[in-house]
Design a protein around this motif. Sequence first.
Motif, short mmCIF file in Angstrom:
data_model
loop_
_atom_site.label_atom_id
_atom_site.label_comp_id
_atom_site.label_asym_id
_atom_site.label_seq_id
_atom_site.Cartn_x
_atom_site.Cartn_y
_atom_site.Cartn_z
N SER A 95 0.87 -1.17 0.00
CA SER A 95 0.00 0.00 0.00
C SER A 95 0.91 1.23 0.00
N GLY A 161 -3.31 -8.16 4.19
CA GLY A 161 -3.21 -6.87 3.49
C GLY A 161 -4.20 -6.79 2.34
N SER A 164 -7.79 -6.47 3.72
CA SER A 164 -7.99 -5.17 4.37
C SER A 164 -8.22 -4.05 3.38
N VAL A 217 -6.73 -7.08 14.22
CA VAL A 217 -5.78 -7.87 13.43
C VAL A 217 -6.49 -9.12 12.89
N ASN A 487 -3.19 4.49 11.69
CA ASN A 487 -2.20 4.62 10.62
C ASN A 487 -2.33 6.00 9.97
C1 LIG Z 1 2.44 -3.37 -8.04
C2 LIG Z 1 1.08 -3.39 -7.36
C3 LIG Z 1 0.03 -4.04 -7.98
C4 LIG Z 1 -1.22 -4.07 -7.38
N1 LIG Z 1 -2.24 -4.71 -8.00
C5 LIG Z 1 -3.45 -4.73 -7.42
C6 LIG Z 1 -4.54 -5.39 -8.04
O1 LIG Z 1 -4.40 -6.00 -9.09
N2 LIG Z 1 -5.76 -5.36 -7.42
C7 LIG Z 1 -5.94 -4.72 -6.24
O2 LIG Z 1 -7.04 -4.73 -5.72
N3 LIG Z 1 -4.93 -4.11 -5.61
C8 LIG Z 1 -3.69 -4.09 -6.19
N4 LIG Z 1 -2.67 -3.46 -5.54
C9 LIG Z 1 -2.90 -2.90 -4.22
C10 LIG Z 1 -2.67 -4.00 -3.17
O3 LIG Z 1 -3.66 -4.97 -3.30
C11 LIG Z 1 -2.75 -3.43 -1.76
O4 LIG Z 1 -1.79 -2.43 -1.59
C12 LIG Z 1 -2.57 -4.52 -0.70
O5 LIG Z 1 -2.90 -3.98 0.53
C13 LIG Z 1 -1.17 -5.04 -0.66
O6 LIG Z 1 -1.02 -6.07 0.28
P1 LIG Z 1 0.14 -5.98 1.36
O7 LIG Z 1 0.36 -7.32 1.93
O8 LIG Z 1 1.31 -5.29 0.79
O9 LIG Z 1 -0.59 -5.05 2.43
P2 LIG Z 1 0.01 -3.85 3.30
O10 LIG Z 1 0.33 -2.73 2.39
O11 LIG Z 1 1.08 -4.34 4.17
O12 LIG Z 1 -1.26 -3.48 4.17
C14 LIG Z 1 -2.40 -2.91 3.59
C15 LIG Z 1 -3.43 -2.61 4.66
O13 LIG Z 1 -3.84 -3.81 5.26
C16 LIG Z 1 -3.67 -3.77 6.68
N5 LIG Z 1 -3.30 -5.12 7.12
C17 LIG Z 1 -2.27 -5.88 6.67
N6 LIG Z 1 -2.28 -7.08 7.27
C18 LIG Z 1 -3.34 -7.08 8.12
C19 LIG Z 1 -3.88 -8.04 9.03
N7 LIG Z 1 -3.34 -9.25 9.20
N8 LIG Z 1 -4.95 -7.68 9.75
C20 LIG Z 1 -5.54 -6.47 9.59
N9 LIG Z 1 -5.08 -5.54 8.76
C21 LIG Z 1 -3.99 -5.84 8.02
C22 LIG Z 1 -2.61 -2.74 6.90
O14 LIG Z 1 -2.72 -2.14 8.17
C23 LIG Z 1 -2.90 -1.75 5.79
O15 LIG Z 1 -3.88 -0.84 6.18
C24 LIG Z 1 -1.42 -3.42 -6.13
C25 LIG Z 1 -0.35 -2.76 -5.52
C26 LIG Z 1 0.89 -2.75 -6.13
C27 LIG Z 1 2.01 -2.03 -5.45
#
Ligand SMILES: Cc1cc2nc3c(=O)[nH]c(=O)nc-3n(C[C@H](O)[C@H](O)[C@H](O)COP(=O)(O)OP(=O)(O)OC[C@H]3O[C@@H](n4cnc5c(N)ncnc54)[C@H](O)[C@@H]3O)c2cc1C
Lengths: 494, 176
Positions: A95, A161, A164, A217, A487
Amino acid sequence: METSPKRNKKHSIHKNPWFLGTVVCIFVVSVLVNIPIEKRKYGLSQSNLTTDYTGLLPERIERIVKVGGRTELQKIVKEANEKRQHISIAGMQHSQGGHTYYKESIVLDMKTFNKILEIDKQHKRIKVEAGATWEDVQEAIQPYGLALKVTQSQSIFTIGGSLSVNAHGRDIRFGPMAGTVREMTILTPTGEIKTVTRNDSEEWMKFVFGGYGLFGVILDVTLELTENDVYSIHTEELKTNEYEAYFSNLLSNNKTSMHYARVSVAPHSFLNEMYVIDYKNTGKKDHQTKLKKEHGARIGKLALDIGRQGGGLEDLFWKNQKLLIKSLDGDEITRNNAMRGNSAFMEFTKPGRVEVLQEFFVPVEQFEEYIRELKRFLSANDKNDDFKIHNITVRYAAKDDYTYLNYAKEDMFGLVILIQHGLKEKEIQNAKAIIQGWTDLTLKHGGGYYLPYYPYQTKEQFRKTYPSWEMFHEEKLKRDPNGVFQNIFYDYYF
Amino acid sequence: MKILSELYVPLVVSVGQVVIFPYYILWLKEASLTFTLFTWLFAAFSFSAALGYRMHQAGKKPANSYIPFLYMGMGGVYLFVGNISTSFEVLPFLALLFQVILGFLQGYHHAWHIEQNTFRLHAINHYLLVGIIMVALSFVKIISPTIFITIFGATLFICGLVFIFMKNNMDSAVSN
Ligand SMILES: Cc1cc2nc3c(=O)[nH]c(=O)nc-3n(C[C@H](O)[C@H](O)[C@H](O)COP(=O)(O)OP(=O)(O)OC[C@H]3O[C@@H](n4cnc5c(N)ncnc54)[C@H](O)[C@@H]3O)c2cc1C
């Protein structure tokens, strides 16, 4: 003692300039082919400032907890609730708007909480801890001939993630990601561990999914799975004004399970041309095909770098992309592999500049008018502009009744935009102005924007896109009265 | 004048290379994305230095005629490093190129230097100067490494020019 001539020769080979020259050349070539693709250094840091993937919004945090066990986690949350400390939750941190950390907060690093707990082949279900990535899940279910129902287009994200933000991807049949969860275990802001289902009267799922880590969480989830079907890839070039009709036809017959499209951002075909990629059912199932690994990233990156130059080179890039896509027509691919798009080729690190994503949603039947207006709003050739658009892909996001902070109040197309701009104050302000204008245009067509990315938008635009924000906020205050889960995203919008 | 340039310029190079090393290494660390690549870049330097050393030994033309260009080459590389502004993905490739050039030039210079009459004298001065400058630098904390690298590059470049200038003067004095 005399040395033999043979020995002498052997002795001096390493001093021969030709030999040394050859060693240098061979070594240089082997280093060249082994230089890895730059991976951005990002993420959690206790000694330095913490950022997410973009490196924007740096902030100092109090400490990082690598999550191991539930009891330990429960203790931390209870203590934070009592002492009024702040906790943020981090998955892979893809994110881009400070969703995973907050000033002086305790950050829970969920990546270590990633066990596969149970696979039920008969009912096609998997129970998994929330720090696992889609990749982990795919590796576990692939041998059973099973596949996920909904994921993003890449498998690099954590399940917590992804839920969420209530992510969406290439699937067009199974609806929102939140709808694929049967059961969830959650650690609430007051430190209780609850197992809830969709029928839970307190509606925890509706707040937690798409709730950006503000309601507790996610510890584990039980996901519904489907079969690892084999698809045949169908690609076609279209004009953007033909897309609405093409898609409604696609959706109404059941031959296609997954789909996405790419719109031209090259000067000569800007928002006029597009191509579609459909994954058509073949009726075959697969148990054997290995999960594909990312390859060709260097070539892909080189091609994208050429496109990044803009102007004629971007036209060239678009032409090549079309050729490449055409060459895929007729290929077969498994569902699991269709959900594992490449990502390394997108890496971009240049001092003073950043590449970010934005996603705009527009009702399906508005697409044509929207694109027509967008053409007038954006400049087709951004070669000499600071604000550059490198890529637009289109996906389908079905109407979502599973979450409160929902972006798909009706069936939508999501336009994912890859943007590059400079990091000087003036350049950021310019990017803000363009994106805010773009958001207004989208809102005018009954659409909105996606929240996991950098918040260029205003609070007012947020409220217009997410009219139930007030209810979401009230519930947050009720369920987390001491504001444990915090956050930067929440701080900015609420 | 000739004596002066022969006396001091090689010392500037050998002392300068050591003194600039901590700053240069910071840049190199940044440019080499992984530890493996970091070590390989050093290996490339070493292999290339061996080649440079050997090329000097095998050379038929008097090496003195190359030395000014060698200083300018080294200076050019450091100036480039000090002023570079490029995307991170290009850096490892540039770093490899720079390591090969610097290695070659340093090897060549070293082979030439040890043949000079002043080499023994330089050895002691070298160690003393490095020690003193390093202690002095420990008190300078604010200036960015790139400024030091640029200054060193410019100094080497000027040394090269001075050498050429002297040589031309000497040549014309002899022919007169
Ligand atoms: C290159 C790229 C491609 C993408 N493609 C898509 C796509 O095709 N479709 C789409 O919908 N999105 C897409 N995204 C967005 C992506 O789905 C979100 O950013 C997603 O949150 C990433 O997962 P993460 O594990 O990195 O989460 P993080 O960025 O680590 O967390 C995201 C959010 O979830 C919360 N969170 C994380 N883990 C937990 C948990 N266990 N319990 C409660 N809350 C939690 C965090 O506090 C935060 O608010 C893309 C992003 C990028 C950078």
